[in-house]
Write a protein that holds these residues in place. Structure first.
Motif, PDB file in Angstrom:
ATOM      1  N   VAL A   1     159.261  32.592  70.023  1.00 21.70           N
ATOM      2  CA  VAL A   1     158.849  31.406  69.266  1.00 21.70           C
ATOM      3  C   VAL A   1     159.948  30.362  69.374  1.00 21.70           C
ATOM      4  O   VAL A   1     161.093  30.679  69.733  1.00 21.70           O
ATOM      5  CB  VAL A   1     158.589  31.781  67.790  1.00 21.70           C
TER       6      VAL A   1
ATOM      7  N   LEU B   1     162.485  27.412  64.515  1.00 24.48           N
ATOM      8  CA  LEU B   1     161.662  28.051  63.491  1.00 24.48           C
ATOM      9  C   LEU B   1     162.160  29.477  63.251  1.00 24.48           C
ATOM     10  O   LEU B   1     162.898  30.024  64.084  1.00 24.48           O
ATOM     11  CB  LEU B   1     160.186  28.075  63.937  1.00 24.48           C
ATOM     12  N   PRO B   2     161.764  30.097  62.152  1.00 26.54           N
ATOM     13  CA  PRO B   2     162.220  31.467  61.891  1.00 26.54           C
ATOM     14  C   PRO B   2     161.859  32.402  63.037  1.00 26.54           C
ATOM     15  O   PRO B   2     160.795  32.268  63.649  1.00 26.54           O
ATOM     16  CB  PRO B   2     161.468  31.848  60.610  1.00 26.54           C
TER      17      PRO B   2
ATOM     18  N   LEU C   1     160.869  35.941  65.180  1.00 27.85           N
ATOM     19  CA  LEU C   1     159.979  37.079  65.002  1.00 27.85           C
ATOM     20  C   LEU C   1     160.768  38.271  64.472  1.00 27.85           C
ATOM     21  O   LEU C   1     161.902  38.510  64.900  1.00 27.85           O
ATOM     22  CB  LEU C   1     159.324  37.461  66.333  1.00 27.85           C
TER      23      LEU C   1
ATOM     24  N   TRP D   1     153.731  36.404  62.285  1.00 22.17           N
ATOM     25  CA  TRP D   1     154.765  35.366  62.158  1.00 22.17           C
ATOM     26  C   TRP D   1     154.213  34.121  61.466  1.00 22.17           C
ATOM     27  O   TRP D   1     154.858  33.538  60.593  1.00 22.17           O
ATOM     28  CB  TRP D   1     155.289  35.044  63.554  1.00 22.17           C
ATOM     29  N   LEU D   2     152.991  33.713  61.843  1.00 18.21           N
ATOM     30  CA  LEU D   2     152.404  32.522  61.242  1.00 18.21           C
ATOM     31  C   LEU D   2     152.168  32.692  59.743  1.00 18.21           C
ATOM     32  O   LEU D   2     152.261  31.730  58.976  1.00 18.21           O
ATOM     33  CB  LEU D   2     151.074  32.183  61.938  1.00 18.21           C
TER      34      LEU D   2
ATOM     35  N   ALA E   1     153.825  34.717  57.710  1.00 12.97           N
ATOM     36  CA  ALA E   1     154.993  35.223  56.991  1.00 12.97           C
ATOM     37  C   ALA E   1     155.399  34.248  55.877  1.00 12.97           C
ATOM     38  O   ALA E   1     155.229  33.030  55.998  1.00 12.97           O
ATOM     39  CB  ALA E   1     156.154  35.426  57.958  1.00 12.97           C
TER      40      ALA E   1
ATOM     41  N   GLU F   1     158.268  33.218  54.985  1.00 11.61           N
ATOM     42  CA  GLU F   1     159.324  32.277  55.326  1.00 11.61           C
ATOM     43  C   GLU F   1     158.913  31.243  56.370  1.00 11.61           C
ATOM     44  O   GLU F   1     159.708  30.371  56.735  1.00 11.61           O
ATOM     45  CB  GLU F   1     160.562  33.035  55.840  1.00 11.61           C
ATOM     46  N   HIS F   2     157.665  31.321  56.859  1.00  8.73           N
ATOM     47  CA  HIS F   2     157.238  30.333  57.849  1.00  8.73           C
ATOM     48  C   HIS F   2     157.043  28.987  57.157  1.00  8.73           C
ATOM     49  O   HIS F   2     156.297  28.871  56.188  1.00  8.73           O
ATOM     50  CB  HIS F   2     155.936  30.768  58.525  1.00  8.73           C
TER      51      HIS F   2
ATOM     52  N   THR G   1     152.781  26.828  58.255  1.00  7.37           N
ATOM     53  CA  THR G   1     151.373  27.208  58.131  1.00  7.37           C
ATOM     54  C   THR G   1     150.755  26.719  56.829  1.00  7.37           C
ATOM     55  O   THR G   1     149.739  26.014  56.818  1.00  7.37           O
ATOM     56  CB  THR G   1     151.221  28.734  58.249  1.00  7.37           C
TER      57      THR G   1
ATOM     58  N   ARG H   1     149.982  29.790  49.153  1.00  9.64           N
ATOM     59  CA  ARG H   1     150.396  31.081  49.718  1.00  9.64           C
ATOM     60  C   ARG H   1     150.349  32.187  48.669  1.00  9.64           C
ATOM     61  O   ARG H   1     149.831  33.278  48.912  1.00  9.64           O
ATOM     62  CB  ARG H   1     151.808  30.952  50.295  1.00  9.64           C
TER      63      ARG H   1
END
Length: 756
Positions: free
Chosen positions: A428, A432-433, A435, A449-450, A452, A454-455, A458, A503
């Motif tokens: 990624v 960005l954070p 994987l 990952w999307l 998560a 901490e993302h 999204t 979220r």
């Protein structure tokens, strides 16, 4: 069940006595090899190859025919640890490929080909089935081979049953090993013969055909009795067992096919039939199968049992074509319920059967001999046939799946696909954070990952799009771009709070919509003062409620809804409502199924715009003029423009004119006075009651239109004829047309097509 166990034991004991006397070792009186291979007989009577193996070879073994004749032969390939692969063969992995078996009967100086009509094997390698060893084809990739699914060899046997007994003289057995794989020849083997009639198979003669016979209708063709005609002309036709053969057969026509079967012992054989379309089968003049079905031909679609006594029998098949290409596939299966396959037979006669042997025999008996098991098996066959028919008729779609191994990817020099540079791995963007270590580097890992916690993107992106839907503009104006080229959010703290709330709600979109539309910001008045307009013309500071024009699809659906025409059915195929002529024709290919547009009728004209058939190179004009994207590319944020063309659509498009006249009729029927009728229609279109000034203007217009249409009945009739729906009965002509104009006026109001 003790009773069931006793029944199985009796069957097993009776059959073992038969099976143990079925095969007799047959030491050849002479062995001739084309390639020069040599053999010696070991202490067990098996033939052992001497010297190194040849690339290919052909063995000819001469057997003396005993007084009781020969009905079939068996080839036993025996593993030996002293051979290269520890298996039966001379190849490095111990495998053998038997390309073809041919038998000749030598009697009184004549040579007679002996047909092999039945074959079975203890195990066949995938794509190298035992049937290929007697199909008349010899090639580098054809034949019977021995490897199991794990790539291992072992003791293997193959039986080959003749169509009739061989009596007197001698029998030459020719074993051809012509595989492209080097030295796939037997290293240790044994030949056995049988004189029992149970070894014999069906002797199927050549196929012939008669017809075609044409009829006026499909039903007339299917119910015809062409088989009883006396002047039938039969001609040879090449139909290979189980292979789909195309027939030159027009629609509503029949083709007859026949062959002769010779059997030595009573048995129940099965005709496995596939046809395009319907099929009827006769055995010796008696109808035994009839299936009226429209389908494409595939092997083994119908299973037709045939009760055969010793002697010759005639099988006739009628294929009826209902349209398109016609074809047939046919083969015979001569398995007898008391005759287990070779693997089961070997387990039964073994001196010390293992637990696996006993389990295998019991499973076979319950499936093939036990009456209840046979019923279950027949039901299973019928179910499989039904499933096959459903799968053939059902539409197919492509499904994406991960590769077992990742395809390597490279940095391409100047983007040239044939100039790969350094290899790169799936990952990624670095800003960005990363994987997590326990996430796979595939689509599943990307999804994890999307979603998560901490993302950073999204939840913000989703919340922003929902906000844009309700307010007309997102907290981030560039909803399609949250990167450096995008606009900074107008309320970053609000965006962050909504993202976290969304979220933590479990990604509940419905709850998110409810939260926004019940908020104070959304419920504020849309009235704007001069100071507000000067300071915040786009309402980015949320000092007033949202106000923006509706999307194209919503405008059309709104007109259908207030008119009472909207069909609220959910799901179904795309529909083709009204569209001006020539839109598709200007961009369509002549042979395309979208070269010409034909509007449908009935409910299809009034379905929600969601179901409208969409041609991307020529989208519906009445939506395109309200800024609906053409769908050639993904559009996250629609533009909103105001042009005279949009007003012309609302006033003149067939869909909107029809909606206006039905809306007018709905107003007329809702009350007894013109004032009440106008108030009802105004509330339906706008969502509020009109003030006194608005009522006066609309009443004045109504009276003018009533006078005009009272003088011009033809104009009223023309207006009420627009669209497929019939004019509403019981309304005076001038009133009906005048209220149609009132409906059009209300549907054209800025307040009608604008939110807020």
């Amino acid at each position: 069940d003790p009773h069931l166990d006793a029944e199985e034991a009796k069957w097993r004991d009776d059959l073992v006595a038969v099976l143990r006397g079925r095969w007799v070792d047959a030491t050849p009186s002479e062995i001739v090899t084309v390639g020069g291979s040599r053999f010696a007989q070991d202490a067990t009577g098996a033939l052992r190859a001497q010297g190194k193996g040849k690339p290919t070879d052909t063995y000819e073994l001469n057997l003396e025919v005993p007084n009781d004749g020969i009905t079939g032969i068996r080839l036993d390939l025996l593993k030996d640890q002293s051979l290269p692969g520890g298996g039966p063969g001379l190849s490095g992995n111990g495998n053998v490929v038997l390309s073809e078996v041919e038998c000749e009967h030598h009697l009184h100086g004549e040579v007679i080909d002996v047909p092999i009509v039945r074959a079975s094997a203890s195990l066949s390698q995938e794509n190298y089935l035992v049937a290929a060893a007697h199909d008349g084809k010899v090639g580098p990739n054809n034949g019977w081979a021995l490897l199991n699914t794990s790539g291992e060899t072992g003791d293997r046997s193959a039986e080959f049953g003749f169509g009739h007994p061989v009596l007197g003289g001698s029998l030459k057995v020719r074993l051809r090993f012509e595989s492209q794989h080097v030295a796939h020849l037997p290293g240790r083997f044994r030949i056995a013969r049988s004189s029992q009639s149970e070894v014999l198979g069906l002797n199927v003669g050549p196929w012939e055909m008669a017809g075609p016979f044409d009829y006026e209708t499909e039903e007339a063709a299917f119910t015809a009795r062409d088989v009883w005609k006396e002047d039938l002309v039969w001609t040879p036709v090449d139909i290979k067992a189980g292979v789909v053969t195309t027939l030159d057969l027009p629609s509503s026509a029949n083709q007859l096919l026949r062959c002769q079967i010779d059997v030595q012992v009573s048995q129940v054989a099965t005709l496995l039939l596939g046809s395009d379309d319907a099929a009827v089968v006769w055995l010796d003049g008696e109808e035994v199968h009839r299936n009226r079905v429209a389908r494409g031909a595939r092997a083994d679609e119908d299973l037709v049992p045939l009760n055969l006594s010793p002697g010759s029998h005639e099988v006739v098949i009628q294929v009826t074509n209902f349209g398109g290409v016609s074809a047939v596939a046919a083969r015979f299966d001569a398995r007898r319920e008391f005759d287990p396959n070779l693997e089961v037979a070997a387990a039964m006669v073994r001196e010390r059967p293992t637990l696996e042997d006993r389990t295998l025999v019991r499973s076979w008996w319950r499936k093939n001999v036990w009456p209840e098991g046979q019923s279950l098996r027949q039901a299973s066959v019928q179910d499989e046939s039904m499933i096959a028919s459903i799968e053939q008729a059902a539409p197919t779609t492509l499904v994406a799946a991960e590769r077992s191994e990742m395809r390597p990817a490279y940095i391409l020099n100047r983007g040239e696909y044939d100039q790969p540079g350094d290899q790169v791995q799936r990952n990624v963007p670095g800003f960005l954070p990363p994987l997590a270590d326990n996430w796979p580097r595939n689509r599943l890992g990307l999804a994890q990952w999307l979603m998560a916690d901490e993302h950073p993107l999204t939840a913000r992106v989703v919340v922003n799009r929902v906000w844009q839907h309700h307010f007309g503009i997102g907290l981030v104006r560039t909803a399609e771009d949250f990167g450096f080229q995008g606009e900074w959010p107008s309320h970053p703290d609000l965006l962050d709070w909504l993202a976290v709330w969304f979220r933590d709600s479990g990604w509940d979109r419905k709850a998110l919509h409810r939260l926004i539309v019940t908020s104070e910001a959304y419920r504020r008045s849309t009235q704007v003062s001069e100071d507000m307009l000067r300071v915040d013309p786009e309402n980015r500071l949320l000092a007033r409620g949202p106000r923006h024009r509706l999307d194209a699809e919503v405008i059309r659906d709104l007109a259908l809804s207030v008119s009472g025409l909207l069909v609220d059915q959910l799901g179904g195929e795309p529909v083709r409502p009204y569209q001006p002529p020539g839109v598709w024709e200007s961009v369509g290919y002549t042979g395309s199924n979208t070269a010409n547009y034909e509007a449908q009728s009935g409910d299809a004209l009034y379905r929600r715009s969601l179901y409208t058939f969409w041609k991307r190179t020529a989208p519906p004009p009445n939506m395109k003029l309200f800024d609906a994207p053409d769908r050639e590319t993904c559009v996250v944020r629609r533009e909103r423009t105001n042009t005279p063309l949009a007003a012309l659509v609302l006033m003149n498009d067939e869909q909107f004119v029809e909606a206006a006249r039905r809306f007018g009729a709905r107003m007329w029927q809702a009350a007894t006075t013109h004032k009440d009728r106008i108030e009802h229609g105004f509330a339906l279109a706008v969502g509020r009651s009109p003030d006194e000034q608005e009522i006066k203007l609309l009443l004045d217009l109504l009276h003018e239109e009533q006078k005009r249409f009272a003088k011009d009945a033809s104009a009223a009739t023309a207006l009420l004829s627009v669209g497929a729906s019939e004019p509403t009965e019981g309304i005076p002509l001038a009133d009906h047309a005048a209220y149609a104009i009132m409906g059009s006026v209300l549907l054209n109001l800025d307040e009608t097509i604008t939110k807020g």
